[in-house]
Scaffold this active site. Structure first.
Site, short mmCIF file in Angstrom:
data_model
loop_
_atom_site.label_atom_id
_atom_site.label_comp_id
_atom_site.label_asym_id
_atom_site.label_seq_id
_atom_site.Cartn_x
_atom_site.Cartn_y
_atom_site.Cartn_z
CB THR A 14 58.19 30.05 4.66
OG1 THR A 14 56.97 29.86 3.92
CG2 THR A 14 59.29 30.45 3.73
NE ARG A 46 47.14 21.94 10.92
CZ ARG A 46 46.39 22.98 10.58
NH1 ARG A 46 45.14 22.80 10.19
NH2 ARG A 46 46.87 24.19 10.61
CB VAL A 134 58.99 43.63 15.95
CG1 VAL A 134 58.84 45.06 15.45
CG2 VAL A 134 58.00 43.34 17.06
N GLY A 136 60.99 41.31 11.16
CA GLY A 136 61.73 40.17 10.62
C GLY A 136 63.18 40.07 11.03
CE LYS A 207 55.22 42.90 11.38
NZ LYS A 207 55.32 43.12 9.92
#
Lengths: 440, 440
Positions: A14, A46, A134, A136, A207
Site C-alpha cells: 500500500t 516479489r 513514527v 505516519g 515508535k
C-alpha cells in the site's frame, strides 16, 4: 536545475504504491520545492504481475531488494518491506554501504538497529530518513530532529497506534466490549488478522523507542520499555473513567526522572480536558514538553498508504535539497547511554478497580492496606451492582465494584498495597490498575 | 567540527534576550545537533545600560542594526526589531545583500515584503528563515516548507492570535463581556495597551498571508485578505453558540475554491467536537489539509519570549547544518500569482442573530426574506428575554432575539437577505452574522 534524483522503491504494498503515485502526480511541484526532479527508476517486489494501480513497465525491476540496493543506479533506496531483519535490514545496510541514501518507514528496524544504522550512514556520508516510521503522516521526527533542537525535553508522550485508539474510542462511544471492538476493527481493516503486536503495545513501543532517542539524545533502548497492552480494559473501566472525568488512552510515554528516563507503554487515564483525550479513532498524536518552547502537540493520521507516502516523499525531498540531518538528531557517537528509570520508582496517581467481597470490614481492610503503604486516596466510588430492578435482593455473595483514585504515589507502593489486599482475601479477583498521567 | 557560527542579534527585547540565553544555556547540545558551535558575537539595541538578564559585555555592540548588518563579522543576522519598514527592513536587506543569512520573527515584514526579500536572499545565496514569525513555537513554517512538500493543500486554517483566543475563551468560561475580558487580558500582559492590531485581526492576517503563500505556492497577498475582528462578539453569541454545539474562534482560513484562493480572518463557529474548538487561552493551532497526508494539526504556544526563541534557534540550527530551503518553499520566481476568490462567492453555513421587533408577522417576514434569497434554515431558535421573574409581563416593545443557522449558502445571498430584512423594519438593530466552518 540539477539532474533528476533517482529513486529505487523496495516493497510495493500500500505504501510503496502510494509513494510511486505521489511522485508521479506531484512531480512538478516536488521538483520546484526540492530544487531538482525526483524520479522512480527502480522497484523491487516479489510478484511482478500484480496490478498496483500504476504502470511499472518503465522501472528497472528487481525481485531481490538486496540486489537492487547493491546494483541499481539509484540515489535513494526507499525501504518499505518491513521487519527488523531479513531483506529489509540487509538491503538497507547494502544501500548505506554504497553511500546511497535511505528512506524507510520501518519502525521495527530502527527500534532494533537504529544506532548501528545511524553509524553506518554517517560512516558512508549517506542520509537515513524515517519520518514515516513514527506516527505516519505526522512530522514528529523532523520536529524533534530540527525544530526542537534548542530545547531540553522533559517528556514526550503520544497516541502512537491507531488500532488501539480506534478500539478504545469505540468501546467508549458505543459501550461495547474490547473483543467486539477488535472484531469490528479487523473487519474494517484497522486491525491485522493477528492483532497481538498492536493491542499488546509492541508497535507503540517501537515508535516510542525512536522518539525517546530523538527527544533525549540517548541510544535507542527498545528492550527497556515497560509494556502493557489494552486487552485488560473493560467497559467497566471505560465507564468509571468517564464518570471520574477521564478517558483511557494507550500512551507511549518517555519522561526524564531523577533516576533516569522512564519509557512506558500502558493504558492511561488522561483528564477529559486534555488535548490528548480528544484524539479519537485511528488518529495519532504526539506531545513534546520542551524547556523553552513549552508543550507542542502534533495530531494527524498515523497510518494509511497516502499519509505514510507523504512522509516518505518529504524525506526524499529533504535529501534532494541537500539537507543532511544526523540520523538520530546528533552524531551516533554523541548519543548518551540510556539510563533506565525503574518502573517501580514511577510516580503518579492510580486508578484501582476492585471486586470486593461484600463482607463486614472488607472496605476497612482495603483502606488500611492503602494507608499502610503510605497511599492517600483522592476519591472512592463504591457502587452496588444494579440490575435495573430496585427490588433486587441484597446478595453478599456477589462482589461489589469499588473504584479508588489515589493521590501521587509510587508504583512500588501501589503494587505492595494491592498484593496485601489480595492476600487478605477481601477481593474476588485480580485488581485492575491504570496509571493516571498528569497533563495540562 | 567546523568553526563556530557567528550570530548577530538585532533587538534585545523579550525574544532577543531569550535567544541569547537559550544559545548560552543549550550551546553544547545545539553544537552536537547542528554540527558546529553557534555563538552570539554581536548585538544591537538602543539602550546599552539596561539589565536584560545576561552579560552583554563580550558582544560587539551596535546602536544601529543597519550598521551591524553592514559591518559586523557575523554569519547570521537575527532580526527581532519588528515593524514592516524602517530599521527592521533596512537591516534585513543590508544583511541579505552581503550574503549573510537572516533569521527573523517579523511577520509584518514578511507579509509585506516576503516575495521581494525571498528574491533578494536567493540572489545572494543567503537563507531567510522565519519559523518564529507564524504561531511562535509551533513548527508550521517547516511543516509547510518541508514536511508537506508532497501534498496539494486544499485548506489551511488556524488560531493564530493568542490575545483573541484568550478573550474568547474567557468570555465563554466566565460569561463576561468582550470589554471586561480585554481589560483583564491587558492587565495580565496578554494584550497590548493598544490592542487594535490583535483584536481587529490584522496580526492574524499577517500570519495567514505567509501561510497561504507556503501552502499554495502563491505570491504573498496580504492586502487581499478579508478581515473581521472579534469586537462585535457578544456574550449572547457565545451562549447561543454553546447551545447550538459550537464555539467561536477567530480563525485565519486560506482555502482553494473554484474561482481562486479565499483568504479570510473572521470570528468563526466551529463544532465543539472539532480539535480546533478545544484550543483554549493563549494557545495557537494550525491545521493543514493535504491531499495525501489528510489533516495535520499543530498546537502550541503562539507567543512568549522562550517559545519564540525556540523557533529562532531552530532556524539558526538549520543554517548551521547547511540546510537551504527556499524562503517561500520554492524559488520566488516559481511562485504563482495569487488569484483572489471573492468573499461574496464564499460558501458555507451561517449563524445569524437578529433582534426582532415583536410584531405580528415579523417572523414570517424574516423566513420569507431568507427563502427568497434561496437560503434554507437548519435551525431556528427563538428566545423570550428572561428576567428570571416568571411573572414578567409580555412587552411588545422589547425586541426578541432570534438565532438562525443556515445550511450552506453564499455570502452574497446572506448579505442580500439581511439587507432585505433590515429594510422591512422587522429587526431593531444590525444583525449579527458569524460564518460556520466545516470541520472534521
Amino acid at each position: 536545475m540539477a539532474e533528476a534524483l533517482k529513486i529505487g522503491v523496495a516493497g510495493l504494498g500500500t505504501v510503496g504504491a502510494a509513494v510511486v503515485q505521489l511522485l508521479s502526480k506531484h512531480g512538478g511541484q516536488i521538483a520546484r520545492k526540492a530544487g531538482r526532479a525526483v524520479t522512480v527508476t527502480a522497484v523491487s517486489a516479489r510478484d511482478r504481475s500484480r496490478d498496483r494501480g500504476f504502470d511499472a513497465s518503465g522501472f528497472e525491476w528487481f525481485t531481490d531488494p538486496v540486489e537492487m540496493a547493491e546494483k541499481a543506479d539509484i540515489d535513494i533506496f526507499v525501504e518499505l518491506i518491513g521487519g527488523d531483519n531479513g531483506p529489509a535490514e540487509d538491503s538497507v545496510r547494502a544501500a548505506l554501504k554504497r553511500g546511497i541514501h535511505v528512506v524507510t518507514a520501518n519502525k521495527a528496524l530502527l527500534a532494533r538497529h537504529g544506532v548501528d544504522l545511524a553509524g553506518l550512514a554517517e560512516a558512508n556520508k549517506a542520509c537515513l530518513n524515517y519520518e514515516a516510521a513514527v506516527a505516519g503522516g505526522i512530522p514528529i521526527v523532523k520536529t524533534l530532529r530540527e525544530s526542537m533542537a534548542g530545547n531540553d525535553v522533559s517528556r514526550i508522550y503520544g497516541i502512537l497506534n491507531g488500532t488501539c485508539n480506534y478500539i478504545l474510542t469505540r468501546m467508549e462511544a458505543d459501550g461495547i466490549s474490547f473483543e467486539d471492538c477488535l472484531a469490528d476493527a479487523q473487519r474494517l481493516g484497522y486491525a491485522e488478522a493477528d492483532p497481538t503486536f498492536d493491542i499488546e503495545g509492541n508497535d507503540t513501543a517501537h515508535k516510542l523507542a525512536i522518539l525517546t532517542s530523538l527527544a533525549f539524545g540517548t541510544k535507542i533502548a527498545s528492550d527497556d520499555i515497560y509494556l502493557e497492552g489494552i486487552t485488560s480494559i473493560t467497559t467497566a473501566d471505560i465507564q468509571a473513567a468517564d464518570e471520574l472525568g477521564f478517558r483511557i488512552k494507550l500512551l507511549g510515554v518517555a519522561q526524564r526522572t531523577e533516576t533516569g528516563i522512564e519509557q512506558r507503554v500502558h493504558p492511561t487515564m488522561v483528564p477529559k480536558s486534555s488535548a490528548i483525550a480528544r484524539i479519537d479513532g485511528v488518529l495519532n498524536a504526539v506531545a513534546v514538553d520542551g524547556d523553552f518552547v513549552g508543550e507542542v502537540i502534533l495530531v494527524g493520521p498515523g497510518a494509511g498508504g497516502n499519509a505514510t507516502a507523504s512522509s516518505v516523499v518529504a524525506d526524499i525531498a529533504d535529501i534532494a535539497r541537500g539537507d543532511e540531518t544526523p540520523v538520530l538528531g546528533m552524531p551516533a557517537e554523541d548519543l548518551k547511554d540510556y539510563q533506565r528509570a525503574r518502573m517501580r520508582m514511577h510516580e503518579g496517581g492510580y486508578y484501582i478497580r476492585l471486586a470486593v467481597n461484600d463482607r463486614p470490614g472488607a472496605f476497612g481492610e482495603i483502606a488500611r492496606c492503602m494507608g499502610e503503604a503510605g497511599i492517600s486516596l483522592e476519591s472512592i466510588v463504591q457502587k452496588r451492582h444494579s440490575t435495573g430492578d430496585v427490588h433486587v435482593k441484597y446478595n453478599a455473595d456477589v462482589p461489589q465494584p469499588v473504584i479508588l483514585i489515589t493521590y501521587e504515589t509510587t508504583e512500588v507502593a501501589i503494587k505492595q498495597a494491592l498484593e496485601t489486599i489480595m492476600s487478605k482475601g477481601v477481593v474476588a479477583e485480580q485488581p485492575q490498575m491504570i496509571r493516571i498521567e498528569k497533563l495540562n
